[in-house]
Enzyme design. Structure first.
Site, PDB file in Angstrom:
ATOM      1  CG  LEU A 162      48.080  44.315  34.872  1.00 28.40           C
ATOM      2  CD1 LEU A 162      49.074  45.060  35.750  1.00 28.40           C
ATOM      3  CD2 LEU A 162      48.551  42.891  34.629  1.00 28.40           C
ATOM      4  CB  ALA A 163      42.605  41.737  37.745  1.00 25.28           C
ATOM      5  CB  CYS A 164      44.514  46.384  39.685  1.00 23.92           C
ATOM      6  SG  CYS A 164      45.966  46.525  38.642  1.00 23.92           S
ATOM      7  N   GLY A 165      42.915  47.122  36.685  1.00 22.14           N
ATOM      8  CA  GLY A 165      42.575  48.218  35.778  1.00 22.14           C
ATOM      9  C   GLY A 165      43.814  48.880  35.188  1.00 22.14           C
TER      10      GLY A 165
END
Ligand SMILES: Cc1cc2nc3c(=O)[nH]c(=O)nc-3n(C[C@H](O)[C@H](O)[C@H](O)COP(=O)(O)O)c2cc1C
Length: 187
Positions: A162-165
């Site tokens: 995900l974009a948050c890592g």
């Protein structure tokens, strides 16, 4: 596709609504494909969506003015006229915030007001994109369940980085799969 089949193909009016997720850039591909196929697209973006994508991009790709606020209609594109115009509504990407607001019936922004004014007369589809915690949160799960029960089509989410890592559930479903489903309305 032969010329005669092309002529038979329905040219649809699609309202693409973007909310504040990193996945906003992926919706550009959808707009581009729709316009290339001869469909008309009007984009609505929340203020948060404009942190992730520029109005110029959405207007250039769609060829229509972008609508953000409920009260800044330049071309009479408000919640009621959008409902008269549209064949399909797609919220893509849809944030947890917007999904939860839709499920609560809030009409303080253009997406919420349009959803209520539509009242399921035209298909209203939602493609969620968010962090796994937000997606699996019982409030979001309940909202998704309620919106499905009421008649919205809600896309599944993808899994992966995900974009948050984090790695997990919550990615916007692949654009090819969203496009495939859209063919039901566009053909
Ligand atoms: C860098 C960044 C990325 C974000 N990505 C998401 C996301 O993918 N999904 C989500 O639900 N919220 C995400 N958010 C939070 C939303 O932008 C925030 O809840 C916002 O109020 C949503 O407003 P809207 O639903 O009116 O667009 C993100 C915030 C930041 C700062």
């Amino acid at each position: 596709m032969s010329k005669s089949n092309e002529a038979k193909k329905k040219q649809a009016n699609v309202v693409l609504m973007l909310t504040g997720s990193i996945a906003c850039y992926k919706s550009c591909e959808l707009i581009s494909r729709l316009v290339k196929e001869g469909h008309s697209v009007r984009c609505v973006a929340t203020e948060a969506a404009l942190q992730f994508i520029g109005a110029a991009t959405l207007e250039a790709l769609s060829g229509n003015p972008l609508q953000v606020g409920m009260f800044d209609a330049k071309m009479n594109i408000d919640h009621v006229s959008l409902n008269k115009w549209a064949d399909l509504f797609l919220v893509c990407p849809a944030t947890a915030n917007t999904i939860n607001k839709l499920a609560a019936g809030l009409a303080e922004d253009l997406i919420g007001a349009t959803f209520l004014a539509n009242n399921f007369k035209k298909p209203f589809w939602i493609a969620p994109a968010m962090n796994e915690g937000m997606y699996l949160h019982p409030v979001t799960s309940r909202s998704i369940g309620l919106l499905r029960e009421l008649g919205c089509f809600i896309f599944e989410v993808g899994e992966g980085r995900l974009a948050c890592g984090d790695v997990g559930k919550g990615k916007l479903l692949e654009i090819d799969l969203i496009w495939e489903k859209m063919q039901e309305v566009l053909r």
